[in-house]
Design an enzyme around this catalytic site. Structure first.
Site, PDB file in Angstrom:
ATOM      1  N   CYS A 133       3.925 -10.393 122.879  1.00 50.29           N
ATOM      2  CA  CYS A 133       4.124 -11.062 124.162  1.00 50.29           C
ATOM      3  C   CYS A 133       3.286 -10.396 125.253  1.00 50.29           C
ATOM      4  O   CYS A 133       3.692  -9.375 125.826  1.00 50.29           O
ATOM      5  CB  CYS A 133       5.611 -11.031 124.534  1.00 50.29           C
ATOM      6  SG  CYS A 133       5.941 -11.737 126.147  1.00 50.29           S
ATOM      7  N   CYS A 136       4.978 -10.256 128.694  1.00 49.34           N
ATOM      8  CA  CYS A 136       5.995  -9.207 128.842  1.00 49.34           C
ATOM      9  C   CYS A 136       5.348  -7.833 128.980  1.00 49.34           C
ATOM     10  O   CYS A 136       5.783  -7.014 129.781  1.00 49.34           O
ATOM     11  CB  CYS A 136       6.926  -9.154 127.624  1.00 49.34           C
ATOM     12  SG  CYS A 136       7.420 -10.741 126.986  1.00 49.34           S
ATOM     13  N   ASP A 137       4.338  -7.566 128.176  1.00 54.42           N
ATOM     14  CA  ASP A 137       3.847  -6.191 128.043  1.00 54.42           C
ATOM     15  C   ASP A 137       2.446  -5.959 128.603  1.00 54.42           C
ATOM     16  O   ASP A 137       1.990  -4.820 128.655  1.00 54.42           O
ATOM     17  CB  ASP A 137       3.838  -5.797 126.545  1.00 54.42           C
ATOM     18  CG  ASP A 137       5.234  -5.871 125.948  1.00 54.42           C
ATOM     19  OD1 ASP A 137       6.195  -5.632 126.696  1.00 54.42           O
ATOM     20  OD2 ASP A 137       5.358  -6.182 124.750  1.00 54.42           O
TER      21      ASP A 137
END
Ligand code: NAP
Length: 315
Positions: A133, A136-137
């Site tokens: 992701c 997200c990261d």
């Protein structure tokens, strides 16, 4: 046992679109979600191609609008994990980790999840350099070097997204041509931060506490090399979430549900919508379309069978 006209499993674009259409059509509607409401699209930073949303909303923002729209029409959204589905008989039973429900019709909108690489080091470094992701990261890799594995829309779009943070983004692809749509490919080719490593697969993810390098294998030259990276983002396709019904619903060879154009499965009263379906194009727009058609078809099916439900649904 609680009773509803229709149960929808999954709250991605297909599930919530089905909920909006079913509830607005007057069906008593319940929607189940075991994880985060919104499906896979909620981790997409910019959705560029959902018609009418020219201001590039995030996947999360679009799904929040759909959630509120479903609630506006009185769909009930339960954050419960469906553990079993009784398809047998005219009325269907949904079992969750908390309750049992009796329903007349079901829409399966369970979506899909990212495919893993299955190479040494992948599992060990999840959360420590290996990610599925970018939204997200990605911010963790400011001024760092990252690799994205895959050649489809997801890999190339997320590689472009990662250039906002990373100093260098490698796309590692197993062939000599990308699968992603032309417009996205061109943006990647024109981005000075992106370098594509063709004809190459990842053999191993290496590091100590964090990812430090990848062992690569070039399929054309049959050579092995090491690539220093701080992170690896894996985007090599999706696997259908079909474990609740895989032996009972007709699936294609890859495990996606086979439907007709009315989203009907091989079981009367059971429909499928979105990424879980066998289909040509997996997009928010096609998922919402599937959901609308499935809800409309289910509504008609319930109407046609209304007399037969007498005595079954109530008991
Ligand atoms: P995808 O289109 O199936 O692409 C998967 C990519 O990973 C392919 O390039 C494939 O290579 C490669 N691959 C598969 N298995 C591999 C393995 N074991 N090792 C190395 N590489 C491997 O998957 P996706 O990109 O996740 O997209 C899924 C669906 O969502 C697609 O229908 C896509 O169009 C859609 N999507 C749309 C958008 C958008 O329109 N904005 C964004 C994201 C996703 P080959 O090319 O050699 O097969």
């Amino acid at each position: 046992m609680e009773r509803y006209d229709i149960a929808i499993i999954g709250t991605g674009p297909a599930g919530l679109s089905a909920a909006i259409y079913a509830a607005r059509g007057g069906l008593k509607t319940i929607v189940f979600e075991k994880g985060l409401i919104g499906g896979q699209i909620i981790v997409t930073a910019d959705v560029e191609n959902y018609p009418g949303f020219n201001e590039n909303l995030s996947g999360f923002e679009i799904m929040e609008k759909m959630r509120l729209q479903a609630l506006k029409f009185d769909a009930v959204i339960k954050e419960e994990q469906v553990t079993g589905i009784g398809f047998e008989g005219l009325c269907k039973i949904i079992e969750t980790d908390e309750n049992q429900y009796r329903v007349k019709s079901i829409i399966l909108a369970t979506g899909a999840h990212p495919r893993k690489l299955n190479v040494p080091g992948e599992d060990r470094f999840i959360g420590r350099g290996v990610s599925y992701c970018a939204t997200c990261d990605g911010a963790l890799y400011r001024n760092k070097i990252v690799a994205v594995n895959g050649g489809g829309d997801s890999a190339v779009e997320e590689a472009l997204f990662l250039t906002r943070f990373a100093e260098k983004v490698y796309i590692i692809h197993r062939r000599d041509a990308l699968r992603a749509v032309h417009a996205i490919q061109q943006r990647a080719f024109n981005n000075p931060k992106i370098k594509i490593i063709w004809d190459t697969v990842i053999h191993e993810v290496n590091g100590t506490d964090q990812v430090k390098s990848l062992t690569l294998f070039n399929k054309k030259t049959e050579t092995i090399s090491a690539l220093q990276v701080d992170g690896l983002f894996v985007y090599i396709g999706i696997i259908p979430n079909n474990h609740l019904f895989e032996s009972r619903i007709e699936l294609d060879t890859q495990g996606f549900i086979v439907t007709n154009e009315y989203m009907e499965t091989n079981i009367p009263g059971v429909y499928a919508a979105g990424d879980i379906r066998q289909k040509l194009l997996r997009q928010v727009v096609t998922a919402t379309s599937d959901g609308a058609i499935a809800a409309f078809a289910a509504e008609k099916w319930i109407e046609e069978n209304e007399e037969s439900f007498a005595g079954h649904y109530e008991s």
